[in-house]
Design a protein around this motif. Structure first.
Motif, PDB file in Angstrom:
ATOM      1  N   VAL A  22      -3.411   3.851  -5.237  1.00 32.87           N
ATOM      2  CA  VAL A  22      -3.893   2.653  -4.547  1.00 32.87           C
ATOM      3  C   VAL A  22      -5.150   2.130  -5.231  1.00 32.87           C
ATOM      4  O   VAL A  22      -5.299   0.917  -5.436  1.00 32.87           O
ATOM      5  CB  VAL A  22      -4.158   2.955  -3.062  1.00 32.87           C
ATOM      6  CG1 VAL A  22      -4.754   1.732  -2.353  1.00 32.87           C
ATOM      7  CG2 VAL A  22      -2.864   3.381  -2.368  1.00 32.87           C
ATOM      8  N   ASP A  68      -9.828   3.757  -1.537  1.00 31.49           N
ATOM      9  CA  ASP A  68      -8.749   4.533  -0.937  1.00 31.49           C
ATOM     10  C   ASP A  68      -8.741   5.969  -1.472  1.00 31.49           C
ATOM     11  O   ASP A  68      -9.215   6.235  -2.581  1.00 31.49           O
ATOM     12  CB  ASP A  68      -7.406   3.866  -1.231  1.00 31.49           C
ATOM     13  CG  ASP A  68      -6.307   4.300  -0.271  1.00 31.49           C
ATOM     14  OD1 ASP A  68      -6.124   3.626   0.754  1.00 31.49           O
ATOM     15  OD2 ASP A  68      -5.641   5.327  -0.556  1.00 31.49           O
ATOM     16  N   TRP A  92      -8.931  -1.174  -0.968  1.00 38.18           N
ATOM     17  CA  TRP A  92      -8.102  -0.258  -1.752  1.00 38.18           C
ATOM     18  C   TRP A  92      -8.912   0.469  -2.823  1.00 38.18           C
ATOM     19  O   TRP A  92      -8.578   1.603  -3.189  1.00 38.18           O
ATOM     20  CB  TRP A  92      -6.960  -1.028  -2.406  1.00 38.18           C
ATOM     21  CG  TRP A  92      -5.867  -1.439  -1.446  1.00 38.18           C
ATOM     22  CD1 TRP A  92      -5.725  -1.030  -0.148  1.00 38.18           C
ATOM     23  CD2 TRP A  92      -4.775  -2.314  -1.723  1.00 38.18           C
ATOM     24  NE1 TRP A  92      -4.598  -1.614   0.399  1.00 38.18           N
ATOM     25  CE2 TRP A  92      -4.000  -2.402  -0.538  1.00 38.18           C
ATOM     26  CE3 TRP A  92      -4.376  -3.044  -2.836  1.00 38.18           C
ATOM     27  CZ2 TRP A  92      -2.846  -3.185  -0.462  1.00 38.18           C
ATOM     28  CZ3 TRP A  92      -3.227  -3.809  -2.756  1.00 38.18           C
ATOM     29  CH2 TRP A  92      -2.464  -3.885  -1.582  1.00 38.18           C
ATOM     30  N   HIS A  99       0.843  -1.197   0.000  1.00 38.33           N
ATOM     31  CA  HIS A  99       0.000   0.000   0.000  1.00 38.33           C
ATOM     32  C   HIS A  99       0.878   1.246   0.000  1.00 38.33           C
ATOM     33  O   HIS A  99       0.588   2.230  -0.714  1.00 38.33           O
ATOM     34  CB  HIS A  99      -0.912  -0.015   1.231  1.00 38.33           C
ATOM     35  CG  HIS A  99      -1.835   1.164   1.331  1.00 38.33           C
ATOM     36  ND1 HIS A  99      -1.439   2.370   1.879  1.00 38.33           N
ATOM     37  CD2 HIS A  99      -3.134   1.336   0.973  1.00 38.33           C
ATOM     38  CE1 HIS A  99      -2.444   3.219   1.854  1.00 38.33           C
ATOM     39  NE2 HIS A  99      -3.493   2.613   1.295  1.00 38.33           N
TER      40      HIS A  99
END
Length: 376
Positions: free
Chosen positions: A161, A156, A153, A123
């Motif tokens: 990401v 995100d 993700w 990440h």
């Protein structure tokens, strides 16, 4: 002459990695890392260089992955936000850009036994350099955890990401391990693509388009249905995504996809194709001259591609389809189009001497042919 692509990972990158890993962990065996990483580096291509540096990291970072993960995270440059990854480079501020690729390879190799912690590191890494290749072993070995993480993700705040959720799970990602389970059954990734296809970032949407195009190579009906479902009343941004996702199926003349784009009708008219010169040397170009003459009483929407039938070593031919034009032809209109096609050597194709046929495809149907002789 342009700098070889492989030199994006070079001796200076090795020194920067050493510098920032020592900053993050004073006990890092920097001299040993630099010696291992530098040995034989010049003879390797780009991907092999990343893997070579990964092996040097395995020999010098802490054996405990938790400790190694902390060192890697501390070595990274500050999060750049939404800046394009392609412009990021390592410097005084920390590691970013191509210098981070070997670190991602290290996580993919050494982090499989502790996947939760490894995915945390990826990440962070993917905001400095893509982790699209490194995440794939986790999808294979820990699919439930991987997809739980990918769904998180996809929401995100970082576009890098969010893109990783799509790009890392592409079934046939270039340079990446093929995800054979997703090639056979891509359904686990479809909710991710649905969540991301209207993302505010064009960078993310482009990945979704490429992902759908990957799926189309093995499941054309699935992607045809996706186009039919998501194209009506689509925004301009979604239409651009779906057009890019349709490219393989349009080249193949898929009837459902052509119809969805209003390209399903057979061309009413005449098409002639001239190819010149008739003999071309490797590295040269041929000119394709197309004349279209409509006999229809209404406007025709046309998708025009062409296929070059490359001669193989055994004398057979293998067709490669290239994009031509998408246009509207008025009733009775005659239009002339020209395209230059390069026969410059590329790493993905080996050329052989012989007669190369070129066929013209209008709305998926072959309507004209020409040919040229390739000399080596």
């Amino acid at each position: 002459m342009a700098e070889p692509f492989k030199n994006l990972i070079n001796a200076e990158v090795v020194r920067l990695i050493r510098r920032h890993l020592q900053r993050a962990w004073p006990g890092f065996a920097g001299a040993r890392f630099e010696a291992l990483a530098g040995h034989g580096l010049e003879s390797l291509e780009l991907k092999a260089r990343a893997q070579h540096l990964c092996a040097a990291l395995e020999a010098t970072l802490p054996a405990d992955f938790e400790a190694a993960a902390a060192v890697i995270e501390a070595s990274l440059a500050p999060t750049p936000g939404d800046e394009a990854l392609s412009v990021l480079r390592a410097g005084d501020h920390g590691l970013a850009g191509w210098a981070v690729w070997p670190l991602a390879e290290f996580v993919a190799v050494r982090g499989l036994a502790t996947p939760e912690r490894a995915l945390q590191v990826l990440h962070a890494i993917t905001q400095r350099f893509t982790a699209e290749w490194a995440v794939r072993p986790f999808i294979v070995e820990h699919p439930a955890l991987a997809f739980e993480t990918l769904h998180r993700w996809a929401r995100d705040t970082s576009p890098h990401v969010r893109r990783l959720a799509s790009e890392g799970s592409r079934p046939r990602l270039p340079w990446g391990v093929q995800l054979k389970g997703l090639i056979a059954d891509p359904s686990p990734t479809l909710p991710l693509l649905a969540a991301l296809q209207d993302d505010e970032s064009e960078y993310v949407r482009r990945s979704v388009a490429n992902h759908l195009n990957d799926i189309a190579k093995d499941h054309p009906a699935l992607v045809a249905e996706w186009i039919e479902t998501h194209l009506p009343e689509a925004t301009a941004e979604r239409r651009a995504l779906l057009r890019h996702a349709s490219r393989t199926l349009i080249k193949r003349g898929d009837a459902r996809v052509l119809k969805a784009w209003g390209l399903g009708r057979r061309f009413a008219g005449e098409a002639t194709l001239a190819v010149s010169p008739k003999r071309v040397a490797l590295g040269g170009t041929v000119e394709l001259s197309l004349t279209l003459r409509s006999t229809a009483k209404r406007v025709q929407k046309l998708a025009i591609d062409y296929a070059v039938h490359h001669v193989k070593a055994d004398g057979r031919a293998s067709a490669k389809v290239f994009k031509g034009w998408v246009l509207e032809l008025a009733p009775g209109e005659t239009r002339e189009l020209v395209k230059r096609h390069s026969m410059r050597p590329v790493t993905t194709r080996r050329y052989h001497a012989g007669r190369h046929v070129v066929d013209l495809r209008i709305n998926g149907e072959v309507r004209a042919e020409g040919a040229f002789e390739l000399k080596l």
